[in-house]
Scaffold this motif. Sequence first.
Motif: not given
Length: 314
Positions: A241-246
């Motif tokens: 859910q980290a920014l950039g991954y999702k």
Amino acid sequence: MLEKMQDVFAIVGPTSVGKTALSLRLARDFNGEIISGDSMQVYRGMDIGTAKASHEERALVPHHLIDICSPDEEFSAADFQSRTRVLIEGLNLRGKLPMIVGGTGLYVQAALYNYEFSQAGENPKYRQQLLDFAQENGSEALHNRLAEIDPVTAGRLHANDEKRVIRALEIYHLTGRTMAEHQNRSRTSPYNLLMIGLTMDRAVLYERINLRVDKMVAEGLIEEVQSLLHLGCTSGMRSMQALGYKEIIMYLEGKSSREEAIELVKKKTRNFAKRQLTWFRAMKDIIWFDVTPGRGNPERTYQRIYELMEGKFR
């Protein structure tokens, strides 16, 4: 004779503002070791997207709470609090200055103040009701429910941060007090604490964020996400859910174009920076420094911070 309070220094502020570079210099000048105050840097294999200090930077100054979990493990603010407090005690005993550096407001606040996690307990049945409500009506509707009873916490949490929104509603359901009220009751620090915050002109900060995302992509962010997926990570994991991954996962699954995914990462990171500032502005004890390029003298700013630390810790 009163026991001496343990020393702690903290640097907080939004993403891309320059916390890492400042922390490395101060750590060398004050015999410090850095504790990452970022909720996602605990995960191994998530290096580019979480903007971890490089191996060269970590060789210069010891870093803690980086690469301590697999992406499929859960790591909470309560875990961070307990691990950080052990580190603070150990570093003080060794004559080192603990330096918490990061932008995850809840984690930093939990570690530095008398923040009690267990007092509200849990109610699995009520939590499931909220999950069902979100499933039927959407995350935005769930967030609106929180905003009605606890606008302060709702203002700090993104509607997509479903887990924390549900926890805030659960706390109110169990105790009759909002999460914001609980946090206000936990505003005493057990430490000899000095905390500084870095801020910057909003337009300049947003441009730095855009450039950082472009740099992450150039350094292999998409390939990093692909590697994690090949290892069995899924979009349902907390780490993902980290920014950039999702957002990159959506591109890799064919749900958006590469350009759309990158622009979405930039937009969500800018929104995240705004929420970070909202959270930290609500915390007491922070001494703020404007580090906008071209506004003031960077060396004079460093000297002012140095003098504050010298007066507090020497």
